[in-house]
Design a protein around this motif. Structure first.
Motif, PDB file in Angstrom:
ATOM      1  N   ASN A  21    -104.411 -37.452  -0.862  1.00 42.47           N
ATOM      2  CA  ASN A  21    -102.930 -36.246  -0.751  1.00 42.47           C
ATOM      3  C   ASN A  21    -101.658 -36.232  -2.039  1.00 42.47           C
ATOM      4  OD1 ASN A  21    -100.584 -35.044  -0.053  1.00 42.47           O
ATOM      5  ND2 ASN A  21    -100.648 -36.457   2.045  1.00 42.47           N
TER       6      ASN A  21
ATOM      7  N   THR B 240     -99.690 -35.498  -4.610  1.00 42.54           N
ATOM      8  CA  THR B 240     -98.068 -34.934  -5.216  1.00 42.54           C
ATOM      9  C   THR B 240     -98.065 -33.749  -5.927  1.00 42.54           C
ATOM     10  OG1 THR B 240     -97.368 -36.854  -5.778  1.00 42.54           O
ATOM     11  CG2 THR B 240     -97.153 -36.185  -3.333  1.00 42.54           C
TER      12      THR B 240
ATOM     13  N   GLU C   5     -94.072 -30.703  -3.393  1.00 38.75           N
ATOM     14  CA  GLU C   5     -95.452 -30.586  -3.566  1.00 38.75           C
ATOM     15  C   GLU C   5     -96.093 -29.089  -4.449  1.00 38.75           C
ATOM     16  OE1 GLU C   5     -97.178 -30.011   0.498  1.00 38.75           O
ATOM     17  OE2 GLU C   5     -99.231 -29.123   0.078  1.00 38.75           O
TER      18      GLU C   5
ATOM     19  N   ARG D   5     -95.521 -36.660   5.270  1.00 39.46           N
ATOM     20  CA  ARG D   5     -94.093 -35.998   4.563  1.00 39.46           C
ATOM     21  C   ARG D   5     -93.103 -36.824   3.783  1.00 39.46           C
ATOM     22  NH1 ARG D   5     -93.406 -30.863   2.508  1.00 39.46           N
ATOM     23  NH2 ARG D   5     -91.086 -30.017   2.945  1.00 39.46           N
TER      24      ARG D   5
ATOM     25  N   ASP E 218     -94.089 -38.423   0.908  1.00 35.88           N
ATOM     26  CA  ASP E 218     -94.329 -37.276  -0.498  1.00 35.88           C
ATOM     27  C   ASP E 218     -93.258 -36.905  -0.926  1.00 35.88           C
ATOM     28  OD1 ASP E 218     -96.993 -37.298   0.208  1.00 35.88           O
ATOM     29  OD2 ASP E 218     -97.176 -35.735   0.659  1.00 35.88           O
TER      30      ASP E 218
END
Ligand code: CDP
Ligand code: MG
Length: 722
Positions: A67, A69, A177, A604, A607
């Motif tokens: 994942n 960023t 993102e 989320r 992040d």
């Protein structure tokens, strides 16, 4: 085998030690060793030791994905296979015939308004045509989207068409993102992201073309962009500006941009037969379900699209449909039901585009998102109950309401049009012709006229636009809303008495958050609890629910939730507790399941938190933790939210301290049965009642301490002593 492991690590983590080639191997491999350890521990943060360029988070437990960023995509192999170009599909789009004409028009004019039916190929094709024509040699092509989902899915589609990896030549950027790299020449992004980019690059120097897409949606960020880019094109004659929209409002856009020419892409619109109900429907949801079933048993093949107002309603509708078709399997053809709304996980969204199984009929239960921003092939029947959920904010009280509201005629036309994409279709309006002609507005009011402007005003101020009255708005916001925004920013010390940005305001503007949240972060420096406060800010910014509550396990879910409230800490601290507990389990997914916490929301939050941590550095706030001092944390929160305070009246009703009105603690709050005397809240929402959401108890004297310029002694005296 050191070397082999090094090679594997290199492959997995990117060539992170490349800058270190001169360092002794032992040192490098020690770092690799460390990385391997971290990765095996699951979900540890990893930071490139040689540069601060990128950060990523590993996750090995569920489906082993990376994942990212802010990441340098060159370092990764993206898993999805690269399909070749889809040339036939591209050439079948209505826009294809106009490719050369369009390129000529762009060449001849600096500003061009482009209209075309949804699905004609504007978003996916125009940036590619311009790229093929060489525009990207001079700079990027940017394309803004009002919706996050659209930015992501369109970028993925275009990357596929171009046969490149997403994040390389084609990338996207949405709040929190960023999926672009040095290589990126076609950049899809939300309008809000571009607005923030302007803070760092006021002249859009790195762009050769900017396409403000889906302009008809008239989101607040798009509206502000209009005013800003209109100015930019004056001093950047080499910048091309395209305003593209569905077939609405073109004349208005053209007028605003000094009579810019309009380029129309004629649609392939087949006739749609529209029917109305004879009498108003008492229950539109029920009426919609009945209509679906009637179509299903009486009408020839073709899929059905139903416009509903939100996720909950969509879920109810699916249940109702399942109920009523139960046991009929042998008598009627199969009905395949799909849901479609903005927050739906991407994998589930993608399913909608799969072809309908033979002999079955597809029903798509969608929100407004299916009105213009995406096209589902094969829809022949549209059911339009005539409502949508609309967010409005009362500028005086800052009360937000997300209420079911009648749609406008323009929306109704657009919805009906969805039935005529691939052949003649039918639209069933669940309202009367009288309602259509007499009760529906022609157009929906743009967001700028019904929303809280504090954030936008802060952005404009940091762009150096001091006199907002002179700003060129396509449709100006109500003066009252502008004044309210200035008042709030002044109260937060972001602006001084002359309305100029202060040092605090400048710091606040660095955070892509509501000004109250940014203020709270800036204030956390003083209370030495920035670590806790950015966690709270992240948790409040997730945008999805943190907890979930399955109907059949309500008691268990509630008690799990109350665990985080132990000590009656209030909702903000409870959110902090959720995050901290999750972190202590090494970000375990199982922990989320066990505690009725939504994994997706937590990821989320993580992040967002990582990004906020990065931004702290930019505004020179040290990351300090002060976990045990709950009062300090609450004080920092109050520093951002003091304008959102209220006091207990009686029987659990509250009165807001400034601009008094009666409000209640939301039933989902951990304090809903507690009734503390003084509270602050994150937001006011009007649903069945005027509710405060995310509530924390405070001491009334804090209001005077944090905001002596805003409160006076008489405001905070106990009503008893008054
Ligand atoms: O912008 P506009 O509505 O004019 O069309 P578009 O978004 O460029 O879409 C053109 C076509 O590309 C659609 O009709 C779809 O067939 C396809 N498309 C897709 O398959 N997946 C996406 N995420 C976006 C578009
Ligand atoms: Mg589009």
């Amino acid at each position: 085998n050191q070397e082999r492991r090094f090679a594997i690590a290199k492959q997995n983590y990117g060539d992170a030690s490349a800058g270190d080639e001169k360092k002794p191997f032992a040192e490098q491999s020690a770092w690799v060793e460390q990385q391997i350890k971290r990765a095996t521990l699951n979900l540890k943060k990893h930071k490139n030791p040689t540069s601060d360029e990128y950060e990523f988070v590993f996750e090995d437990d569920v489906n082993h994905f990376i994942n990212a960023t802010t990441m340098d995509c060159d370092k990764f192999e993206v898993e999805s296979p690269i399909e070749p170009n889809l040339v036939d599909e591209r050439e079948a789009l209505p826009i294809y015939t106009f490719r050369d004409q369009l390129l000529k028009a762009v060449c001849d004019h600096q500003v061009l308004v482009i209209t075309g039916e949804t699905g004609s190929g504007k978003t996916t094709q125009i940036p590619q045509y311009l790229h093929e024509a060489g525009y990207t040699k001079r700079g990027k092509i940017g394309c803004t989207q009002p919706r996050r989902v659209a930015a992501m899915s369109v970028a993925a589609r275009v990357a596929q068409e171009m046969g490149v990896k997403l994040g390389h030549e084609v990338g996207y950027s949405i709040r929190f993102e960023n999926y672009t790299s040095e290589k990126t020449v076609l950049k899809y992004m939300t309008d809000g992201v571009l607005l923030r980019e302007l803070l760092g690059e006021p002249g859009l120097a790195s762009y050769s073309v900017l396409m403000v897409d889906e302009a008809h949606e008239r989101t607040i960020s798009t509206d502000i962009l209009f005013g800003l880019v209109k100015d930019i094109v004056r001093f950047r004659p080499d910048l091309k500006l395209l305003i593209s929209s569905a077939t609405l409002d073109a004349k208005k856009f053209s007028d605003f941009f000094d009579s810019a020419p309009i380029f129309e892409i004629p649609g392939r619109q087949y006739p749609v037969e529209i029917s109305y109900t004879k009498a108003p429907e008492a229950n539109y949801l029920d009426a919609a379900i009945v209509t679906v079933l009637q179509i299903h048993v009486t009408q020839p093949d073709g899929d059905i699209l139903v416009f509903l107002t939100g996720q909950e309603e969509i879920e109810t509708a699916e249940e109702m449909l399942n109920q009523r078709t139960k046991g009929l399997a042998s008598k009627i053809a199969q009905l395949v039901i799909f849901q479609m709304y903005g927050n739906l996980p991407t994998e589930r969204q993608a399913k909608i585009f799969e072809p309908t199984p033979k002999g079955a009929r597809k029903v798509v239960l969608a929100t407004n998102i299916a009105e213009t921003s995406l096209t589902i092939d094969g829809i022949k029947y549209v059911i339009d109950p005539g409502f949508c959920k609309m967010k409005t904010c009362n500028p005086r009280t800052e009360m937000e309401s997300l209420l079911v509201t009648p749609i406008s005629k323009a929306s109704a036309m657009q919805r009906a049009g969805r039935a005529g994409r691939t052949g003649p279709g039918k639209c069933f309006r669940l309202y009367t012709t009288y309602d259509y002609h007499n009760d529906m507005e022609d157009n929906t009011a743009p967001e700028i006229q019904r929303t809280n402007l504090a954030n936008i005003v802060l952005t404009l101020k940091s762009l150096g636009i001091n006199n907002l009255m002179n700003f060129e708005f396509m449709d100006p916001p109500p003066v009252e809303a502008l004044l309210k925004a200035l008042e709030v920013l002044y109260a937060l010390s972001a602006l001084n008495k002359s309305g100029e940005l202060t040092k605090i305001g400048r710091k606040m503007a660095e955070f892509p958050l509501d000004p109250k949240l940014s203020r709270m972060i800036v204030a956390s420096d003083r209370y030495k609890c920035s670590d806790e406060i950015i966690t709270i800010a992240a948790m409040l910014s997730v945008g999805y629910d943190i907890f979930y509550c399955p109907k059949n396990k309500k008691l268990l879910a509630d008690s799990a939730k109350m665990n985080f409230h132990r000590g009656h800490v209030g909702d903000h601290i409870a959110l902090l507790n959720v995050y901290t507990s999750w972190k202590e389990t090494n970000f375990s997914t199982q922990w989320c399941y066990d505690n009725f916490v939504q994994v997706r929301s937590m990821k989320r939050a993580r992040d967002i938190r990582d990004q906020l941590e990065g931004l702290l550095e930019r505004v020179e706030i040290e990351l300090t933790s002060n976990t045990s001092d709950i009062e300090a944390i609450k004080k920092a929160i109050t520093s951002g939210f003091f304008t959102h305070s209220s006091r207990l009246l009686k029987n659990g009703s509250y009165q807001t301290v400034k601009h008094p009105q009666t409000v209640y603690i939301h039933p989902t709050s951990g304090l809903s049965h507690e009734h503390p005397k003084w509270v602050i809240y994150n937001e006011l929402v009007l649903t069945t009642k005027e509710y405060m959401r995310q509530v924390t108890e405070i001491k009334s004297e804090w209001l005077l301490e944090m905001a002596p310029h805003y409160y006076q002694l008489k405001d905070v005296e106990d009503s008893g002593s008054k």
